[in-house]
Write an enzyme that holds these catalytic residues in place. Structure first.
Site, PDB file in Angstrom:
ATOM      1  N   CYS A 390     -39.583  93.653 -29.952  1.00 15.29           N
ATOM      2  CA  CYS A 390     -40.784  93.436 -30.748  1.00 15.29           C
ATOM      3  C   CYS A 390     -41.875  94.446 -30.449  1.00 15.29           C
ATOM      4  CB  CYS A 390     -41.252  91.995 -30.664  1.00 15.29           C
ATOM      5  SG  CYS A 390     -41.951  91.550 -29.120  1.00 15.29           S
ATOM      6  N   CYS A 398     -51.948 101.543 -17.639  1.00 17.37           N
ATOM      7  CA  CYS A 398     -53.389 101.332 -17.775  1.00 17.37           C
ATOM      8  C   CYS A 398     -53.709  99.940 -18.276  1.00 17.37           C
ATOM      9  CB  CYS A 398     -54.000 102.368 -18.719  1.00 17.37           C
ATOM     10  SG  CYS A 398     -53.607 102.089 -20.456  1.00 17.37           S
TER      11      CYS A 398
HETATM   12 ZN   LIG Z   1     -51.570 103.047 -20.984  1.00 14.18          ZN
END
Ligand SMILES: [Zn+2]
Ligand SMILES: [Zn+2]
Ligand SMILES: [Zn+2]
Ligand SMILES: [Zn+2]
Ligand SMILES: [Zn+2]
Ligand SMILES: [Zn+2]
Ligand SMILES: [Zn+2]
Ligand SMILES: [Zn+2]
Lengths: 421, 200
Positions: A390, A398
């Site tokens: 998906c 991050c």
């Molecule tokens: Zn990232």
């Protein structure tokens, strides 16, 4: 010789603003408490009539603490100009009937903060002149009164100006006396609510100030584990009015930690990590910052601050791991990158095209494979492979939530278009 | 495994075992070892779905930092469903990924997987082949999913004789039940295409 049972103690208070308050005297009853404390050490007592006891400086301090209502940790006993060691026996001191002990009650302003979760004493001073010779005109009745400036009026006897004076509140640790930030979301669990992580009813607990329910609470152990895990996963986020923080662990709830000081509860190592990450996020939020694209490094830094050479050939240098990469496309490179001329390759979404470029050599093939199975996180540009079917991805580097199909940060629209439809 | 995780799981087990409502919905949770890191789940196929009455076994792996990370849940029983891989049993479900919250439990997970069976989301596929069939040939999808449930999950009911005949045809050639089902389903129940797929 017969042990003295009482001794005169002169008590002084030692504070940051030294010299205030006259010394007072109490009679310390030495044998009380001592026998209760150390019955096992009493065997060498020769005096059968008096209670079996080895009274030490510590037991004397404990007794004094009870008599004067001060924490034992703050009391120092002094004899002949020396601070007495806790383990010294009173017998060894050869106290006589006329000996006077000196005691200091230290508010350890100049010492180390104890770094622990403790009760705090609410203190106030004049916001303008910082004098503590003030009288409040009305009592504070909420956290807001205490934490927000100019809520509570005072009469300040030291202020020269005629403008209205306001109280400034602060908290002192009951144990070490340090001025410390209040953790307003650590609250008594008066409603006996269950921790939403472990299900235990514990007290005190973290309250996430949830709009949905006052019962969304989390015990301290679970909070520490939860926040530590979120930190390691980079799941903290910048939120309005609360900074870099985490939300209530209940699904779909908007409650959160509104003051970063609560992350002190995680201990120094994690708190440092918290501050490091928060600084990185702010660097990125400024628009001029980048994340190092090397998986596992992820350092955040300002481009202009690091590399003059980069201005010439468009190469950035990571100050932490030394990786050089293209400022535009974040591809690893040591020379001027060709990305502006090969935009087509960067947008390569074709699947299974490796056979078409088979003749072009290993480099082209592996680039194409990466192009075919990986896309870059739209925030930090780290190449990411979709490992399940998906479209909603969460960046391991991050923490960005992004959309595989749109290649942008995940939006409500993506949620709508690719999830529920 | 952390103390918090262990304590939580013990509590969750009690919840699933004692809750009468759960006995009705057909959810079960079992341990496969004492450490509680590997669990077995079981759900009944929901009514009014092609999976009705089937018994679906799930593998549940508890990560070290449970409940702050979601459990890894996959189907052990083969199933034909657009959001579940027909090959590996991997499930695409929001609460097993970014929508996971520490307050969710294995009970909520099993109930959510069960409702995913009742309401597939072909627009957000885990298995592209199944999803395509679900969107373009809904009738064939329903029949295929039902037959898979009957063959792999002991779902009751009359088997679609046309499809079942093709299945036995392949099985008579020595192809395993699950491989035969998979080959036929991926090739729109075209026996010669499926044979080609299997033997080329
Ligand atoms: Zn990232
Ligand atoms: Zn003043
Ligand atoms: Zn302290
Ligand atoms: Zn807890
Ligand atoms: Zn909440
Ligand atoms: Zn780096
Ligand atoms: Zn480039
Ligand atoms: Zn999207």
């Amino acid at each position: 010789m017969a042990a003295v049972s009482e001794v005169q103690v002169t008590i002084r208070r030692k504070q940051a603003n030294a010299g205030r308050g006259a010394p007072r005297s109490v009679v310390l009853r030495l044998n009380e408490g001592a026998s209760r404390k150390r019955p096992d050490l009493a065997s060498n007592s020769t005096d059968q009539a008096s209670p079996p006891t080895v009274a030490t400086v510590l037991t004397a301090k404990e007794q004094l603490a009870r008599q004067i209502g001060e924490p034992v940790e703050q009391i120092r006993l002094i004899l002949a100009g020396r601070v007495l060691d806790d383990s010294t026996t009173l017998e060894a001191l050869q106290l006589g009937a006329t000996t006077t002990l000196h005691a200091f009650v230290c508010e350890l302003d100049d010492g180390q903060p104890c770094g622990q979760l403790r009760s705090g004493k609410l203190r106030l001073r004049c916001e303008t002149c910082k004098s503590d010779a003030v009288l409040v005109k009305e009592e504070p009745s909420s956290w807001n009164d205490v934490l927000t400036s100019k809520r509570i009026r005072i009469d300040c006897s030291d202020c020269v100006s005629d403008s209205p004076a306001f109280a400034e509140f602060f908290f002192k640790c009951v144990l070490c006396g340090s001025i410390a930030p209040p953790l307003q979301q650590v609250r008594a669990n008066t409603s006996h609510a269950e921790c939403c992580v472990c299900g235990e009813v514990l007290n005190p607990a973290i309250n996430f100030l949830c709009p949905l329910s006052p019962l969304h609470i989390c015990c301290l152990d679970c909070f520490v584990a939860y926040a530590g895990c979120c930190l390691e996963d980079r799941r903290f986020q910048l939120r309005d009015g609360a900074g870099y923080t985490i939300g209530c662990p209940m699904a779909g709830c908007a409650g959160m930690i509104v003051d970063g000081h609560h992350f002190h509860l995680l201990g120094d190592t994690h708190y440092d990590l918290y501050q490091h990450q928060a600084a990185e996020i702010l660097v990125l939020g400024d628009g001029a910052g980048v994340f190092c694209p090397r998986v596992g490094c992820g350092a955040a830094f300002f481009l202009d601050a690091v590399d003059d050479a980069g201005a010439v050939n468009g190469v950035a240098l990571c100050p932490e791991c030394g990786l050089t990469f293209c400022r535009e496309c974040h591809q690893e490179t040591t020379v001027k990158c060709q990305c502006d001329q090969s935009a087509g390759r960067q947008n390569n979404e074709a699947v299974g095209c490796s056979s078409e470029v088979g003749a072009d050599g290993d480099l082209m093939r592996s680039l194409t494979t990466i192009g075919a199975t990986c896309k870059k996180c739209p925030r930090c540009k780290v190449p990411t492979e979709r490992n399940s079917g998906c479209a909603h991805l969460s960046c391991r580097q991050c923490g960005a939530q992004w959309c595989w199909l749109c290649e942008t940060l995940w939006t409500d629209e993506c949620q709508w278009n690719h999830w529920f439809d | 495994m952390s103390n918090i995780a262990f304590q939580r799981l013990q509590r969750e087990f009690k919840e699933v075992i004692t809750n009468a409502e759960i006995a009705q919905t057909g959810i079960r949770l079992d341990t496969s070892d004492d450490t509680l890191t590997k669990l077995k789940g079981e759900i009944k196929g929901p009514p009014d779905s092609p999976y009705e009455g089937g018994t679906f076994k799930l593998d549940i792996i508890i990560p070290d930092n449970y409940p702050f990370h979601p459990p890894k849940v996959s189907f052990e029983t083969k199933i034909w469903h657009p959001n579940i891989s027909s090959q590996t049993g991997t499930i695409c479900l929001d609460i097993l990924k970014d929508q996971w919250a520490a307050s969710l439990t294995l009970r909520t997970v099993l109930l959510s997987v069960q409702s995913l069976l009742a309401a597939p989301e072909p627009s957000d596929p885990q298995d592209a082949v199944v999803a395509k069939q679900c969107l373009t040939h809904p009738q064939m999808f329903t029949e295929t999913a039902r037959l898979w449930a009957q063959v792999c999950a002991d779902a009751p009911g009359e088997r679609n004789s046309q499809l079942y005949k093709k299945l036995t045809q392949l099985m008579d050639m020595g192809v395993g039940k699950e491989s035969a089902l998979s080959a036929l389903s991926c090739n729109s129940w075209d026996v010669s295409k499926a044979t080609e797929h299997l033997f080329s």
